[in-house]
Design a protein around this motif. Sequence first.
Motif, short mmCIF file in Angstrom:
data_model
loop_
_atom_site.label_atom_id
_atom_site.label_comp_id
_atom_site.label_asym_id
_atom_site.label_seq_id
_atom_site.Cartn_x
_atom_site.Cartn_y
_atom_site.Cartn_z
N PHE A 16 38.93 42.61 47.42
CA PHE A 16 37.50 42.33 47.34
C PHE A 16 37.00 41.80 48.67
CE2 PHE A 16 39.51 38.39 46.04
CZ PHE A 16 38.78 37.40 46.68
N ASP A 17 35.68 41.93 48.86
CA ASP A 17 34.99 41.37 50.02
C ASP A 17 34.52 39.98 49.60
OD1 ASP A 17 33.24 40.57 52.01
OD2 ASP A 17 32.03 42.40 51.95
N PRO A 18 35.01 38.91 50.23
CA PRO A 18 34.61 37.57 49.83
C PRO A 18 33.10 37.34 49.87
CG PRO A 18 36.46 37.46 51.34
CD PRO A 18 35.99 38.90 51.31
N ALA A 19 32.38 38.10 50.66
CA ALA A 19 30.93 37.95 50.75
C ALA A 19 30.21 38.88 49.78
CB ALA A 19 30.46 38.23 52.18
N GLY A 20 30.94 39.67 49.01
CA GLY A 20 30.33 40.64 48.10
C GLY A 20 29.58 39.98 46.96
N GLU A 21 28.68 40.74 46.36
CA GLU A 21 27.86 40.27 45.25
C GLU A 21 28.35 40.88 43.94
OE1 GLU A 21 25.30 38.07 45.45
OE2 GLU A 21 25.75 37.83 47.57
N TRP A 70 32.09 41.99 39.32
CA TRP A 70 33.27 42.82 39.56
C TRP A 70 33.44 42.92 41.05
CZ3 TRP A 70 36.63 43.15 36.00
CH2 TRP A 70 36.22 43.07 34.68
N ARG A 71 34.36 42.12 41.57
CA ARG A 71 34.55 42.01 43.01
C ARG A 71 35.34 43.18 43.58
NH1 ARG A 71 33.66 36.79 44.59
NH2 ARG A 71 33.25 37.75 46.59
N GLY A 72 36.24 43.78 42.80
CA GLY A 72 37.02 44.90 43.30
C GLY A 72 38.26 45.12 42.47
N SER A 73 38.92 46.23 42.75
CA SER A 73 40.17 46.56 42.07
C SER A 73 41.02 47.42 42.98
CB SER A 73 39.90 47.30 40.76
OG SER A 73 39.31 48.57 41.00
N VAL A 98 45.40 45.57 40.00
CA VAL A 98 44.86 44.22 40.15
C VAL A 98 43.34 44.29 40.28
CG1 VAL A 98 44.92 42.12 41.55
CG2 VAL A 98 46.98 43.51 41.30
N LEU A 99 42.65 43.45 39.51
CA LEU A 99 41.19 43.35 39.56
C LEU A 99 40.79 41.93 39.91
CD1 LEU A 99 41.81 45.71 37.48
CD2 LEU A 99 39.58 45.26 36.56
N ALA A 100 39.65 41.77 40.55
CA ALA A 100 39.07 40.46 40.83
C ALA A 100 37.72 40.39 40.12
CB ALA A 100 38.90 40.25 42.33
N TYR A 101 37.51 39.31 39.37
CA TYR A 101 36.26 39.11 38.64
C TYR A 101 35.77 37.70 38.92
CZ TYR A 101 32.88 38.59 34.91
OH TYR A 101 31.72 38.37 34.23
N GLY A 102 34.46 37.55 39.10
CA GLY A 102 33.89 36.22 39.31
C GLY A 102 32.43 36.19 38.92
N PRO A 108 27.24 30.73 33.30
CA PRO A 108 27.91 30.35 32.06
C PRO A 108 27.58 31.34 30.95
CG PRO A 108 27.00 28.41 33.10
CD PRO A 108 26.46 29.61 33.85
N GLY A 109 28.59 31.70 30.17
CA GLY A 109 28.42 32.66 29.08
C GLY A 109 28.64 34.09 29.48
N ALA A 110 28.63 34.38 30.78
CA ALA A 110 28.81 35.76 31.25
C ALA A 110 30.29 36.10 31.30
CB ALA A 110 28.19 35.94 32.62
N GLY A 111 30.58 37.38 31.09
CA GLY A 111 31.95 37.87 31.17
C GLY A 111 32.02 39.33 30.78
N PRO A 112 33.19 39.92 30.90
CA PRO A 112 33.35 41.33 30.54
C PRO A 112 33.11 41.56 29.04
CG PRO A 112 35.23 40.54 31.80
CD PRO A 112 34.41 39.35 31.45
N ARG A 113 32.70 42.76 28.71
CA ARG A 113 32.49 43.12 27.31
C ARG A 113 33.83 43.26 26.60
NH1 ARG A 113 29.56 48.52 28.68
NH2 ARG A 113 28.28 47.68 27.04
#
Length: 129
Positions: free
Chosen positions: A24-29, A32-35, A47-51, A55-60
């Motif tokens: 992932f790009d640390p400056a990305g928006e 889903w930061r990357g995989s 490997v996936l990066a999620y951030g 609050p309350g947000a997340g994958p389906r």
Amino acid sequence: MARKDFDPSSVRPDARPPAQARLFDPAGEGPWRGSVEGIAMGGDVTVLAYGTDTPGAGPRLHVHPYDETFIVTEGRARFFVGDTVIEAAAGEIVLGPAGIPHRFENLGPGRLQTIDIHHSPRWIQTDLD
């Protein structure tokens, strides 16, 4: 603590070269930061990066035909794995077994950051909601 779990002379290198990829790009928006699929690295895991800061947000809710290991690197999350609810904080891991629907959400306050390890050389997923 010194470890000696096996005799290194008993393992033959399989001739794969070392590999590198950008997760992932640390400056990305966006959450889903990357995989990086294992197949691209010559490996057996994806490997996936999620951030997210919300609050309350997340994958389906979704499911995989293989295990998924979640590493919480920052913040707190609530995981829904089948009928089990698990709260995990930075430094903890959670297992989502193969075939069990799962999702997670940011408990807040602040950022939730995870590294998600799919025990497969390819990312295979079916969304359920």
